[in-house]
Enzyme design. Structure first.
Site, PDB file in Angstrom:
ATOM      1  N   ALA A   1      -9.688  49.838   0.860  1.00 28.26           N
ATOM      2  CA  ALA A   1     -10.946  50.531   1.112  1.00 28.26           C
ATOM      3  C   ALA A   1     -10.910  51.084   2.529  1.00 28.26           C
ATOM      4  O   ALA A   1      -9.992  50.769   3.301  1.00 28.26           O
ATOM      5  CB  ALA A   1     -12.122  49.574   0.969  1.00 28.26           C
ATOM      6  N   MET A   2     -11.932  51.899   2.860  1.00 29.20           N
ATOM      7  CA  MET A   2     -11.934  52.537   4.180  1.00 29.20           C
ATOM      8  C   MET A   2     -13.347  52.581   4.737  1.00 29.20           C
ATOM      9  O   MET A   2     -14.289  52.982   4.056  1.00 29.20           O
ATOM     10  CB  MET A   2     -11.342  53.947   4.035  1.00 29.20           C
ATOM     11  CG  MET A   2     -11.276  54.717   5.327  1.00 29.20           C
ATOM     12  SD  MET A   2     -10.211  53.887   6.538  1.00 29.20           S
ATOM     13  CE  MET A   2     -11.063  54.311   8.043  1.00 29.20           C
TER      14      MET A   2
ATOM     15  N   GLU B   1      -7.695  57.515   8.040  1.00 28.92           N
ATOM     16  CA  GLU B   1      -6.966  56.533   8.835  1.00 28.92           C
ATOM     17  C   GLU B   1      -5.552  56.396   8.270  1.00 28.92           C
ATOM     18  O   GLU B   1      -5.393  56.289   7.058  1.00 28.92           O
ATOM     19  CB  GLU B   1      -7.650  55.165   8.803  1.00 28.92           C
ATOM     20  CG  GLU B   1      -7.003  54.204   9.782  1.00 28.92           C
ATOM     21  CD  GLU B   1      -7.690  52.839   9.860  1.00 28.92           C
ATOM     22  OE1 GLU B   1      -8.698  52.619   9.172  1.00 28.92           O
ATOM     23  OE2 GLU B   1      -7.187  52.004  10.619  1.00 28.92           O
TER      24      GLU B   1
ATOM     25  N   ASN C   1     -15.128  54.407   6.764  1.00 24.68           N
ATOM     26  CA  ASN C   1     -15.721  55.614   7.351  1.00 24.68           C
ATOM     27  C   ASN C   1     -17.196  55.401   7.681  1.00 24.68           C
ATOM     28  O   ASN C   1     -17.936  54.815   6.891  1.00 24.68           O
ATOM     29  CB  ASN C   1     -15.611  56.766   6.359  1.00 24.68           C
ATOM     30  CG  ASN C   1     -14.269  56.807   5.683  1.00 24.68           C
ATOM     31  OD1 ASN C   1     -13.266  56.977   6.324  1.00 24.68           O
ATOM     32  ND2 ASN C   1     -14.261  56.593   4.370  1.00 24.68           N
TER      33      ASN C   1
ATOM     34  N   GLU D   1      -8.876  45.136  13.181  1.00 33.40           N
ATOM     35  CA  GLU D   1      -8.525  44.502  11.906  1.00 33.40           C
ATOM     36  C   GLU D   1      -8.488  42.974  11.994  1.00 33.40           C
ATOM     37  O   GLU D   1      -8.996  42.286  11.131  1.00 33.40           O
ATOM     38  CB  GLU D   1      -7.196  45.063  11.384  1.00 33.40           C
ATOM     39  CG  GLU D   1      -7.254  46.549  11.037  1.00 33.40           C
ATOM     40  CD  GLU D   1      -8.354  46.926  10.059  1.00 33.40           C
ATOM     41  OE1 GLU D   1      -8.921  46.029   9.395  1.00 33.40           O
ATOM     42  OE2 GLU D   1      -8.670  48.132   9.962  1.00 33.40           O
TER      43      GLU D   1
ATOM     44  N   HIS E   1     -16.833  46.353   9.684  1.00 31.89           N
ATOM     45  CA  HIS E   1     -16.183  47.321  10.571  1.00 31.89           C
ATOM     46  C   HIS E   1     -17.202  48.217  11.284  1.00 31.89           C
ATOM     47  O   HIS E   1     -16.868  48.832  12.296  1.00 31.89           O
ATOM     48  CB  HIS E   1     -15.243  48.222   9.772  1.00 31.89           C
ATOM     49  CG  HIS E   1     -13.819  47.746   9.705  1.00 31.89           C
ATOM     50  ND1 HIS E   1     -13.114  47.315  10.793  1.00 31.89           N
ATOM     51  CD2 HIS E   1     -12.933  47.677   8.667  1.00 31.89           C
ATOM     52  CE1 HIS E   1     -11.879  46.991  10.441  1.00 31.89           C
ATOM     53  NE2 HIS E   1     -11.740  47.197   9.147  1.00 31.89           N
TER      54      HIS E   1
ATOM     55  N   GLU F   1     -15.382  45.899   5.042  1.00 36.73           N
ATOM     56  CA  GLU F   1     -15.622  47.298   5.436  1.00 36.73           C
ATOM     57  C   GLU F   1     -16.975  47.431   6.127  1.00 36.73           C
ATOM     58  O   GLU F   1     -17.128  48.163   7.096  1.00 36.73           O
ATOM     59  CB  GLU F   1     -15.547  48.236   4.224  1.00 36.73           C
ATOM     60  CG  GLU F   1     -14.253  48.159   3.429  1.00 36.73           C
ATOM     61  CD  GLU F   1     -12.991  48.258   4.257  1.00 36.73           C
ATOM     62  OE1 GLU F   1     -12.994  48.949   5.289  1.00 36.73           O
ATOM     63  OE2 GLU F   1     -11.982  47.608   3.892  1.00 36.73           O
TER      64      GLU F   1
HETATM   65  N1  BAL Z   1      -9.098  50.384   8.067  1.00 38.69           N
HETATM   66  C1  BAL Z   1      -8.331  50.420   6.872  1.00 38.69           C
HETATM   67  C2  BAL Z   1      -8.845  49.557   5.790  1.00 38.69           C
HETATM   68  C3  BAL Z   1      -9.370  48.293   6.332  1.00 38.69           C
HETATM   69  O1  BAL Z   1      -8.659  47.481   6.888  1.00 38.69           O
HETATM   70  O2  BAL Z   1     -10.554  48.078   6.281  1.00 38.69           O
HETATM   71 ZN    ZN Z   2     -10.125  46.590   8.026  1.00 40.97          ZN
END
Ligand code: BAL
Ligand code: ZN
Length: 873
Positions: free
Chosen positions: A263-264, A122, A266, A321, A302, A299
């Site tokens: 952090a990410m 990202e 995925n 976000e 998400h 995370e």
């Molecule tokens: N998507 C990039 C990191 C986060 O906002 O969770």
């Molecule tokens: Zn995020």
């Protein structure tokens, strides 16, 4: 570089149904083979018989269409794309590219961190791994086959489920992963390394068993307990609060040391900056524990808000976000303290987002254009985006909001959608018209709310005249009024909430909070049946992200501080009062501090029944940067002097009470990360800070004893900070001792750098420049850069903004050094200069000169170009 505009959005000409990737992994050179199943998008509005894929820094080895190698005349490779001519409506494209992870210093795409390989895709990193339609509205099913040396990289991870593995004859092994959920390319991930996992499991509400794994380097295995606990809490909370269950059989987190962001998310394989995973009581502070809990939750959340339902394009970033920040804020409010959480969120909003809104980088929650999307992972998209979701939740009420989010998840699962689709779900579930509310997504700038209150004894009526106004922002000279909730209460002479009855209403509301909905630039409200002049408590719980001003006396503020039933407003009243006192002191260094202030402070310290954490917030003076924001021209030195003076006076005048608070809240028993224990430590260390500024001998002895003897990093760091800020031999000794003890722990060493970078002592910049040459410093390590360079530039107003411009020169030099290595980090640093208009003419000239020097550099990245050029517009 050219901007990309929201209004130019076109659906993709091709869709990709399936992606099969094979990686022959090696840090020096990795071969990536991709097999893509493409078909023309029936919704596409144009097409010319070609397909154009994104790709950057890829060396194309071969290419085939439907199994036939292509001739060079059939395709064209450019710096950022691969175009294939004359393609059918449905076809398979195969490519092989060579990439160089060990030389990837930008940390986007596939790169090396220490001994491991990992990815960050990202927003647009996938195009550095293979040629692809690297945009979030292209969602595909992926498989990934990873091949690597088995000794060096015994662990090979990717998204989804591990479906096969075997050993090859040459010392390498092979693992195949398949992700059953279609996803955009920015959610692809792989990790290869010599890692160990802490394992656990979670049973979902419907009874499915999910394996949980946190992968770290072997020496960090003892620092994962808090992260694992946080993950399980977050999974349960999302089921209970939003009805969201996890959907794969395995959920993995990997901690890596070199990472541009926090952090990410995925799919199934979250990759984290290790700062947001690793914690032991002796290595991490309460703030770190708190950060880990909320980032792990963020995370994880998400998975539904971002992964199952993703963004149509990057202008919609706040769709995932803003909503996910709102969800993580609510999670922390539920598992810790709602009042304290609201205060800390508003603190961040005011210090980061309001300043962004008042800067040349001001942009709407849904931006209209960008040059480099990495520049838009901002406080506006994240924090203001969360406030915009919060306002909708509050306007709808908890039950209707839950119905609306259920509708959103049901209606858009598996889709790439827009913020407008989100608001439509709010409207459809509630039957409300939110067309005016949509301006929150479209208009930049912080609305200013001015409220005039009056009381008429004859009619027993309290009237509020509410005016809203939003200053112009770049590209938006005129603003229309916002639709916003204004939560208010009226306090009677005994400090209790009065029943509120709007003129014309048939019956009064119960005593408490009443929410007014504002829509016009000016509105008047009359509350009747009030026996005496009430004290208004306005914008309770910070019901909208606005700047509020209203006429009230210091006595009103003291009254609200003591009595308001709304914890947030008790804190805000204290902040406003302290701000007034401090700004008076800036104007006139001899200005007195009224006795009533010390009395209120003393009463608060003695109030044993109060929540310690909330009390610590109430008794913390506003930050120097925040005070600067309240002035027409930031008086850097005056603010520092005033804040130091008031801190010292509090330490001197309230010595005995502060010492008592310090003693009463000492370390007792083993470390616990509970709101109660965190609150006690916060209050104790706040008291110690006041006493240390008063040069109190007993305080110094206690501070040294705390540094030497504390068993948790919160107390050690609090003491170290105070010793460093005091300077002298004790400071040097403490820093040396800390370094000796912790030089092997990278995250702890970051604290050693940042405590020196943020000290207000005059010699700090010299010290920072020396630390740049320290063997443990590296520009290639983002956490280290943040702990030294960013900490100095963003968290040390008085030294960064030194009148001779040395701080600005230092910053520009670092930007120019960093830009060729890591443009994303370089561009974040430039943001420290963009508020130059807020300072005096001398500083303005110095700041502008440094921005101009940055822009003069040839081959500057588009990341840095965008921020620097907007700064001078
Ligand atoms: N998507 C990039 C990191 C986060 O906002 O969770
Ligand atoms: Zn995020």
């Amino acid at each position: 570089p050219h901007p990309i505009f929201l209004h130019d959005y076109q659906p993709p000409e091709f869709l990709i149904d399936r992606v099969d990737l094979a990686f022959e992994l090696d840090p020096e050179q990795t071969m990536v083979t991709a097999r893509l199943e493409l078909r023309r998008n029936p919704a596409a509005t144009r097409g010319d018989g070609t397909v154009c894929l994104h790709g950057e820094q890829l060396e194309l080895e071969w290419i085939a269409l439907d199994g036939h190698p292509l001739n060079p005349v059939d395709y064209r490779v450019e710096r950022e794309s691969l175009t294939v001519q004359r393609v059918p409506d449905r076809f398979v494209l195969e490519t092989q590219v060579r990439i160089h992870p060990a030389h990837n210093t930008a940390l986007e795409g596939l790169y090396q961190s220490g001994d491991m390989l990992c990815t960050q895709c990202e927003a647009e990193g996938f195009r550095r791994i293979t040629y692809f339609l690297d945009r979030p509205d292209v969602m595909a099913r992926y498989s990934a086959t990873l091949i690597a040396d088995k000794t060096r990289f015994p662990v090979l991870l990717s998204n989804g489920n591990r479906v096969a593995s075997d050993d090859l004859d040459d010392g390498r092994h092979r693992v195949r992963w398949e992700d059953p959920f279609p996803k955009p390319s920015y959610l692809f991930a792989l990790v290869a390394g010599d890692l160990r996992a802490v394992e656990d499991s979670f049973t979902t509400a419907s009874g499915r068993e999910v394996a949980l794994q946190i992968f770290v380097e072997p020496h960090n295995l003892d620092k994962c307990d808090h992260a694992m606990r946080s993950l399980k809490k977050a999974m349960r909370w999302d089921e209970e609060r939003f009805g969201r269950e996890y959907d794969l059989d395995i959920f993995m987190i990997v901690a890596v040391s070199h990472f541009n962001m926090g952090a990410m998310e995925n799919k199934g394989l979250n990759i984290f900056n290790d700062k947001f995973v690793l914690a032991r009581p002796d290595t991490a502070t309460d703030v770190d524990f708190d950060g880990i809990e909320s980032v792990i939750a963020h995370e994880y959340f998400h998975n539904w808000t971002g992964n199952r339902i993703t963004c149509r394009d990057w202008f919609q970033l706040s769709l995932k976000e803003g909503f996910t920040v709102y969800r993580d804020q609510e999670f922390t409010a539920d598992v810790a303290s709602r009042g304290v959480k609201r205060i800390s969120d508003v603190r961040v909003l005011r210090s980061h987002q309001f300043t962004e809104d008042a800067s040349p980088m001001a942009h709407p929650v849904r931006p209209d254009s960008y040059i480099e999307i990495n520049n838009f992972y901002t406080a506006t998209v994240y924090q203001k985006g969360a406030e915009v979701v919060r306002m909708q939740a509050n306007l709808l009420g908890p039950e209707v909001f839950r119905r609306a989010t259920d509708l959103y998840f049901a209606r858009h699962d598996g889709q790439a959608v827009t913020t407008d689709d989100f608001v439509r779900c709010m409207e459809d579930a509630s039957g409300r018209d939110l067309s005016q509310f949509r301006r929150w997504y479209e208009q930049a700038g912080t609305p200013e709310l001015h409220i005039q209150t009056s009381y008429d004894e004859a009619t027993r009526t309290c009237s509020l005249i509410v005016r809203q106004h939003t200053e112009p922002t770049p590209g938006q000279p005129v603003k229309a009024p916002f639709h916003l909730p204004l939560a208010i209460g009226l306090l009677g002479p005994d400090g209790r909430d009065l029943p509120l009855r709007l003129a014309g209403a048939s019956s009064p509301d119960a005593p408490g909070t009443h929410v007014l909905e504002l829509r016009q630039a000016v509105e008047t409200f009359h509350f009747v049946d009030l026996p005496a002049r009430p004290v208004p408590s306005l914008l309770r719980g910070f019901s909208a992200p606005v700047k509020l001003s209203f006429d009230c006396t210091d006595d009103d503020l003291l009254f609200l501080m003591a009595h308001d039933s709304d914890g947030f407003n008790r804190w805000d009243a204290a902040q406003t009062l302290m701000q007034r006192l401090l700004l008076n002191l800036v104007e006139d260094a001899e200005a007195g501090i009224p006795e009533s202030f010390f009395d209120a402070f003393r009463r608060a310290l003695r109030d044993e029944a109060s929540d310690r954490a909330l009390l610590a917030e109430v008794l913390t003076l506003p930050a120097e940067s925040y005070l600067g924001e309240q002035m027409a021209v930031v008086d850097v030195d005056g603010i520092h002097r005033a804040r130091t003076t008031l801190t010292r006076l509090i330490g001197e005048r309230l010595r005995d009470d502060l010492l008592a608070v310090y003693r009463d809240n000492g370390e007792s028993g083993p470390y616990a990360f509970t709101p109660e224990a965190v609150g006690r430590r916060a209050l104790k260390n706040l008291a110690l800070g006041y006493l240390m500024q008063a040069e109190d001998a007993e305080a110094l002895a206690r501070c040294q004893a705390q540094f030497a003897g504390a068993h948790n990093m919160t107390d050690v760091m609090a003491a170290l900070r105070l010793l460093v800020d005091r300077g002298g031999l004790e400071s040097r000794q403490a820093l040396d001792e800390f370094y000796r003890r912790w030089s092997g722990e990278s995250l702890v060493l970051d604290k050693w750098f940042s405590v020196q970078a943020t000290s207000p002592r005059e010699e700090t910049l010299t010290q920072v420049i020396q630390l740049m040459r320290h063997p443990d410093f590296s520009l290639g390590h983002p956490n280290r850069v943040r702990s030294l360079v960013s900490a100095f530039c963003n968290l040390n107003q008085v030294r960064f903004h030194a009148a001779d411009g040395a701080g600005y020169r230092f910053l520009a030099d670092r930007v120019l050094e960093l830009d060729p290595l890591n443009p994303l980090i370089a561009s974040r640093l430039v943001k420290s200069l963009i508020r130059w208009r807020r300072f005096d003419p001398g500083r303005q000239a110095l700041m502008r000169a440094e921005i101009a020097r940055i822009l003069e550099r040839e081959d500057i990245s588009k990341d840095v170009f965008e921020v620097a050029s907007k700064a001078l517009d």
